[in-house]
Design a protein around this motif. Structure first.
Motif, PDB file in Angstrom:
ATOM      1  N   GLN A   1       0.827  -1.213   0.000  1.00 55.95           N
ATOM      2  CA  GLN A   1       0.000   0.000   0.000  1.00 55.95           C
ATOM      3  C   GLN A   1       0.859   1.259   0.000  1.00 55.95           C
ATOM      4  O   GLN A   1       0.515   2.245  -0.642  1.00 55.95           O
ATOM      5  N   PHE A   2       1.971   1.216   0.724  1.00 52.08           N
ATOM      6  CA  PHE A   2       2.902   2.342   0.637  1.00 52.08           C
ATOM      7  C   PHE A   2       3.357   2.528  -0.808  1.00 52.08           C
ATOM      8  O   PHE A   2       3.389   3.653  -1.322  1.00 52.08           O
ATOM      9  N   HIS A   3       3.680   1.419  -1.456  1.00 51.34           N
ATOM     10  CA  HIS A   3       4.136   1.472  -2.849  1.00 51.34           C
ATOM     11  C   HIS A   3       3.046   2.038  -3.753  1.00 51.34           C
ATOM     12  O   HIS A   3       3.315   2.912  -4.598  1.00 51.34           O
ATOM     13  N   ASP A   4       1.819   1.551  -3.595  1.00 54.38           N
ATOM     14  CA  ASP A   4       0.724   2.015  -4.448  1.00 54.38           C
ATOM     15  C   ASP A   4       0.428   3.506  -4.248  1.00 54.38           C
ATOM     16  O   ASP A   4       0.020   4.205  -5.184  1.00 54.38           O
ATOM     17  N   ALA A   5       0.644   3.989  -3.024  1.00 53.39           N
ATOM     18  CA  ALA A   5       0.379   5.402  -2.728  1.00 53.39           C
ATOM     19  C   ALA A   5       1.573   6.292  -3.060  1.00 53.39           C
ATOM     20  O   ALA A   5       1.485   7.521  -2.896  1.00 53.39           O
ATOM     21  N   GLU A   6       2.653   5.679  -3.524  1.00 51.27           N
ATOM     22  CA  GLU A   6       3.883   6.415  -3.843  1.00 51.27           C
ATOM     23  C   GLU A   6       4.423   7.147  -2.613  1.00 51.27           C
ATOM     24  O   GLU A   6       4.836   8.306  -2.675  1.00 51.27           O
ATOM     25  N   VAL A   7       4.388   6.438  -1.503  1.00 62.37           N
ATOM     26  CA  VAL A   7       4.913   6.958  -0.237  1.00 62.37           C
ATOM     27  C   VAL A   7       5.992   6.006   0.251  1.00 62.37           C
ATOM     28  O   VAL A   7       5.766   4.789   0.344  1.00 62.37           O
TER      29      VAL A   7
ATOM     30  N   VAL B   1      -3.423  12.089   1.545  1.00 60.86           N
ATOM     31  CA  VAL B   1      -4.666  11.753   0.831  1.00 60.86           C
ATOM     32  C   VAL B   1      -4.475  10.474   0.022  1.00 60.86           C
ATOM     33  O   VAL B   1      -5.323   9.570   0.046  1.00 60.86           O
ATOM     34  N   ARG B   2      -3.363  10.370  -0.688  1.00 63.62           N
ATOM     35  CA  ARG B   2      -3.100   9.161  -1.465  1.00 63.62           C
ATOM     36  C   ARG B   2      -3.041   7.930  -0.573  1.00 63.62           C
ATOM     37  O   ARG B   2      -3.600   6.868  -0.894  1.00 63.62           O
ATOM     38  N   LEU B   3      -2.353   8.068   0.563  1.00 62.12           N
ATOM     39  CA  LEU B   3      -2.216   6.934   1.466  1.00 62.12           C
ATOM     40  C   LEU B   3      -3.575   6.546   2.038  1.00 62.12           C
ATOM     41  O   LEU B   3      -3.895   5.341   2.167  1.00 62.12           O
ATOM     42  N   THR B   4      -4.401   7.504   2.359  1.00 65.08           N
ATOM     43  CA  THR B   4      -5.737   7.213   2.896  1.00 65.08           C
ATOM     44  C   THR B   4      -6.587   6.488   1.856  1.00 65.08           C
ATOM     45  O   THR B   4      -7.279   5.507   2.175  1.00 65.08           O
TER      46      THR B   4
END
Length: 275
Positions: free
Chosen positions: A245-251, A266-269
């Motif tokens: 999920q970190f990867h998908d959110a680019e975080v 916002v992306r991570l949420t």
């Protein structure tokens, strides 16, 4: 007409009053300061202002001079009748004094949501309620479209802090989510009665259209991460956010919470909500 230091002392003495520590009362006793705040509020004849913690009316009278319609809220029942007399004696008809606790007020009843342009909140806030009150207003009172509040300098710096700075935290993310925050001035302790032990600052928050995301989910995630702000996100959000999920959110999971701007939160949420 605004109050000088001798005038405030006289008002307190004449009515058997004293600044209440339990309410965090520090009355502004410098006319130039309140006129400066009224000028920074940028309000005029067609505007609606709500003032929290009106006290003895120093700022109230300066706001009234702009021609705006002012709703002055004061919680101290000993001060309220004095404030009403002050407003009446000043001969202004654009101020309504309301006895209420701003932390428990029914804002929808106090502030007409149909007012064109929304409401501007202007306040000299007690240090013990500054952060929670501003956060509650941002979360729950959309009819307030702009805030100009005088708070402890450290609090103002948190609201206006940028990602990566020492002051950046959960309240910084909240302010950035709902609007744009900036410090517009500093106020020395010498203009207050009694004088506090800290410097104050004026912070302005102007609302914007927030990102499309569930704010409850977002702020829960932010609070969880900043609860262990010195740890990497993979540690502080363990069991909440997965590596993928970190990867998908680019975080980056190796980042710390203060490194993420509101868009990253916002992306991570979104990523966590859609798992």
């Amino acid at each position: 007409m605004t109050h000088s230091r001798p005038a405030v002392r006289s008002l307190l003495d004449d009515h058997g009053l004293a600044p209440r520590r339990d309410l965090g009362q520090n009355f502004v006793v410098d006319p130039n300061t309140v006129r400066r705040i009224a000028e920074l509020a940028r309000v005029g004849l067609s505007d609606h202002v709500v003032e929290v913690g009106a006290g003895l009316g120093s700022l109230t009278l300066a706001l009234a001079e702009t021609g705006a319609s002012v709703t002055a809220i004061e919680v101290d029942r000993g001060v309220v009748p004095v404030l009403r007399d002050i407003v009446a004696d000043a001969g202004v008809d654009n101020v309504a004094v309301v006895e209420a606790d701003a932390m428990e007020a029914d804002w929808n009843a106090l502030l007409d949501p149909g007012v064109d342009g929304g409401w501007t909140l202007v306040a000299n806030l007690p240090y013990n309620v500054g952060t929670p009150l501003v956060c509650d207003i941002l979360d729950d009172v959309p009819q307030v479209t702009r805030l100009l509040v005088m708070v402890q300098r450290e609090v103002a710096e948190r609201f206006a802090a940028a990602p990566g700075s020492k002051a950046y935290g959960a309240v910084s993310v909240k302010a950035a989510f709902w609007g744009r925050a900036q410090i517009v001035g500093f106020v020395p302790a010498t203009v207050f009665l009694p004088a506090p032990n800290v410097e104050s600052a004026l912070v302005e928050i102007t609302r914007r259209e927030p990102p499309t995301v569930d704010p409850v989910r977002l702020f829960d995630l932010v609070r969880t991460a900043f609860g262990q702000r010195r740890k990497m996100l993979r540690k502080s959000l363990a069991g909440v956010v997965t590596e993928s999920q970190f990867h998908d959110a680019e975080v980056a999971p190796t980042d710390r919470p203060e490194n993420l701007d509101v868009d990253a939160w916002v992306r991570l949420t979104h990523t966590v909500a859609n798992r």
